[in-house]
Design an enzyme around this catalytic site. Structure first.
Site, PDB file in Angstrom:
ATOM      1  N   HIS A 122       0.869  -1.098  -0.011  1.00 25.91           N
ATOM      2  CA  HIS A 122       0.098  -0.168   0.146  1.00 25.91           C
ATOM      3  C   HIS A 122       0.994   1.200   0.030  1.00 25.91           C
ATOM      4  CE1 HIS A 122      -3.695  -2.170   1.596  1.00 25.91           C
ATOM      5  NE2 HIS A 122      -3.784  -2.513   0.401  1.00 25.91           N
ATOM      6  N   THR A 189      -4.638  -7.903  10.783  1.00 30.69           N
ATOM      7  CA  THR A 189      -5.198  -7.427   9.716  1.00 30.69           C
ATOM      8  C   THR A 189      -6.685  -7.851   9.742  1.00 30.69           C
ATOM      9  OG1 THR A 189      -5.579  -6.974   7.261  1.00 30.69           O
ATOM     10  CG2 THR A 189      -4.275  -9.159   7.950  1.00 30.69           C
ATOM     11  N   ASN A 214      -4.194 -12.366  15.719  1.00 34.98           N
ATOM     12  CA  ASN A 214      -5.148 -11.244  15.893  1.00 34.98           C
ATOM     13  C   ASN A 214      -5.430 -11.193  17.054  1.00 34.98           C
ATOM     14  OD1 ASN A 214      -6.668  -9.025  15.104  1.00 34.98           O
ATOM     15  ND2 ASN A 214      -6.889  -9.906  12.989  1.00 34.98           N
ATOM     16  N   LEU A 215      -6.188 -10.000  17.712  1.00 29.26           N
ATOM     17  CA  LEU A 215      -6.944  -9.572  19.118  1.00 29.26           C
ATOM     18  C   LEU A 215      -8.123 -10.750  19.019  1.00 29.26           C
ATOM     19  CD1 LEU A 215      -7.073  -5.970  19.901  1.00 29.26           C
ATOM     20  CD2 LEU A 215      -5.634  -7.710  20.959  1.00 29.26           C
ATOM     21  N   ALA A 232      -0.322  -8.663  19.185  1.00 24.35           N
ATOM     22  CA  ALA A 232       0.661  -9.170  18.449  1.00 24.35           C
ATOM     23  C   ALA A 232       1.869  -9.038  19.332  1.00 24.35           C
ATOM     24  CB  ALA A 232       0.845  -8.101  17.491  1.00 24.35           C
TER      25      ALA A 232
HETATM   26  N1  APR Z   1      -2.337  -7.314  18.210  1.00 26.77           N
HETATM   27  C1  APR Z   1      -2.991  -7.737  17.187  1.00 26.77           C
HETATM   28  N2  APR Z   1      -4.072  -7.353  16.433  1.00 26.77           N
HETATM   29  C2  APR Z   1      -4.455  -6.378  16.833  1.00 26.77           C
HETATM   30  C3  APR Z   1      -4.037  -5.398  17.892  1.00 26.77           C
HETATM   31  C4  APR Z   1      -2.835  -5.772  18.527  1.00 26.77           C
HETATM   32  N3  APR Z   1      -2.311  -5.186  19.526  1.00 26.77           N
HETATM   33  N4  APR Z   1      -4.864  -4.360  17.810  1.00 26.77           N
HETATM   34  C5  APR Z   1      -5.714  -4.353  16.934  1.00 26.77           C
HETATM   35  N5  APR Z   1      -5.465  -5.485  16.117  1.00 26.77           N
HETATM   36  C6  APR Z   1      -6.487  -6.196  15.203  1.00 26.77           C
HETATM   37  C7  APR Z   1      -7.691  -5.769  15.182  1.00 26.77           C
HETATM   38  O1  APR Z   1      -8.481  -6.268  15.979  1.00 26.77           O
HETATM   39  C8  APR Z   1      -8.163  -5.576  13.550  1.00 26.77           C
HETATM   40  O2  APR Z   1      -8.623  -7.236  13.173  1.00 26.77           O
HETATM   41  O3  APR Z   1      -5.580  -5.665  13.683  1.00 26.77           O
HETATM   42  C9  APR Z   1      -6.760  -5.447  12.764  1.00 26.77           C
HETATM   43  C10 APR Z   1      -6.590  -4.391  12.362  1.00 26.77           C
HETATM   44  O4  APR Z   1      -7.569  -4.046  11.207  1.00 26.77           O
HETATM   45  P1  APR Z   1      -7.858  -2.640  10.258  1.00 26.77           P
HETATM   46  O5  APR Z   1      -7.753  -1.640  11.071  1.00 26.77           O
HETATM   47  O6  APR Z   1      -8.770  -3.001   9.297  1.00 26.77           O
HETATM   48  O7  APR Z   1      -6.542  -2.506   9.395  1.00 26.77           O
HETATM   49  P2  APR Z   1      -5.815  -3.438   8.207  1.00 26.77           P
HETATM   50  O8  APR Z   1      -6.557  -4.780   8.213  1.00 26.77           O
HETATM   51  O9  APR Z   1      -4.303  -3.082   7.975  1.00 26.77           O
HETATM   52  O10 APR Z   1      -6.670  -2.634   7.099  1.00 26.77           O
HETATM   53  C11 APR Z   1      -6.248  -2.570   5.840  1.00 26.77           C
HETATM   54  O11 APR Z   1      -7.387  -0.737   4.980  1.00 26.77           O
HETATM   55  O12 APR Z   1      -7.853   1.476   5.149  1.00 26.77           O
HETATM   56  C12 APR Z   1      -7.051   0.559   4.442  1.00 26.77           C
HETATM   57  O13 APR Z   1      -5.123   0.911   3.300  1.00 26.77           O
HETATM   58  C13 APR Z   1      -5.738   0.866   4.689  1.00 26.77           C
HETATM   59  O14 APR Z   1      -3.733  -0.936   4.663  1.00 26.77           O
HETATM   60  C14 APR Z   1      -5.251  -0.522   5.388  1.00 26.77           C
HETATM   61  C15 APR Z   1      -6.187  -1.424   4.772  1.00 26.77           C
END
Ligand code: APR
Length: 249
Positions: A122, A189, A214-215, A232
């Site tokens: 990204h 993610t 993941n959480l 994480a």
């Molecule tokens: N440890 C593990 N997991 C975690 C933690 C943690 N400390 N904190 C949050 N999470 C998890 C959340 O439960 C969630 O499932 O990380 C995930 C984050 O998800 P998103 O906020 O949707 O982020 P991501 O999946 O990276 O988003 C993908 O969306 O907006 C776009 O381009 C942007 O790259 C991004 C893409």
């Protein structure tokens, strides 16, 4: 040397090919907000409102401000790599080319944690791109919507970020790695944004063992063979230690 001419050979274990996908959750404990765990607003704009080609066309100053605020966090050392980033860098040292690290994150915390080969699908906050030649440049504080591009002198410079509606980078390379993966692990993610959300399906079809860290279990949970639930910074170092012990000792 034995009388029959045979030499004893040390046993070399073959390392499985590991493809890792990381998302905002791996950087959450470093102090960076995830996308979908909060109200998703920035100065009353939704992320979708500022992270699109249309937004950049209509209001480049606003888009620059949005990314400048994010970049400032990285530059002032307000955030730093956490134990999960460091653990993946340790794994890279052991696995070399057999490890592929793909991130959706635009921060540079994998690199500051020690990883040397990161596919930023990204884009990257610390980089700028010419929208005409696609050449990239290290970000300079002086860049704004009026800056002449260093490669062509036109006003074609933009943040090196893949916006909503644009095609992520390195897709051919990533697809090829997924088709030969033995282990696929998705870390932090939510599995909401494609094409990254579809990687687990591709890896699984190629016969990889699939793991989610993941959480909480995400939306593609049924496609994962194993779930590591928790922070994480806790589950990733443990998985790395276990993996190193299993395959190299
Ligand atoms: N440890 C593990 N997991 C975690 C933690 C943690 N400390 N904190 C949050 N999470 C998890 C959340 O439960 C969630 O499932 O990380 C995930 C984050 O998800 P998103 O906020 O949707 O982020 P991501 O999946 O990276 O988003 C993908 O969306 O907006 C776009 O381009 C942007 O790259 C991004 C893409």
């Amino acid at each position: 040397r034995f009388s029959n001419g045979l030499k004893t050979m040390p046993q070399i274990k073959t390392l499985p090919k590991i493809v890792i996908l990381t998302g905002a959750g791996i950087s959450a404990e470093s102090g960076l907000k995830t996308f979908r765990d909060n109200d998703g607003l920035w100065e009353n704009h939704s992320v979708e409102e500022v992270a699109t080609p249309q937004a950049f066309e209509n209001n480049p100053e606003l888009v620059y401000r949005f990314y400048n605020a994010r970049r400032a966090q990285l530059k002032d050392n307000q955030v730093s790599a956490n134990k999960a980033h460091h653990a993946l860098a340790t794994l890279e040292q052991h696995w070399k080319e057999q490890l592929v690290l793909v991130t959706q994150n635009v921060d540079n915390l994998h690199e500051s944690g020690g990883s040397e080969r990161v596919l930023h699908m990204h884009g990257e906050l610390l980089s700028a791109r010419c929208s005409f030649s696609q050449q990239t440049f290290q970000w300079s504080e002086s860049f704004d919507s009026n800056t002449a591009c260093p490669c062509c002198s036109n006003k074609t410079l933009r943040p090196d970020i893949v916006w909503f509606g644009e095609m992520p980078m390195y897709m051919d390379e990533i697809m090829s790695h997924l088709s030969t993966a033995d282990i696929f692990i998705a870390i932090g993610t939510s599995g909401n944004v494609y094409p990254a959300a579809g990687f687990v399906q591709l890896a699984k079809s190629a016969g990889a063992h699939t793991i989610e860290a993941n959480l909480e279990p995400g939306s593609s949970n049924a496609l994962f063979d194993e779930s590591l639930t928790g922070l994480a910074s806790e589950v990733v170092p443990k998985w790395v230690d276990d993996t190193i012990a299993q395959y190299t000792k």
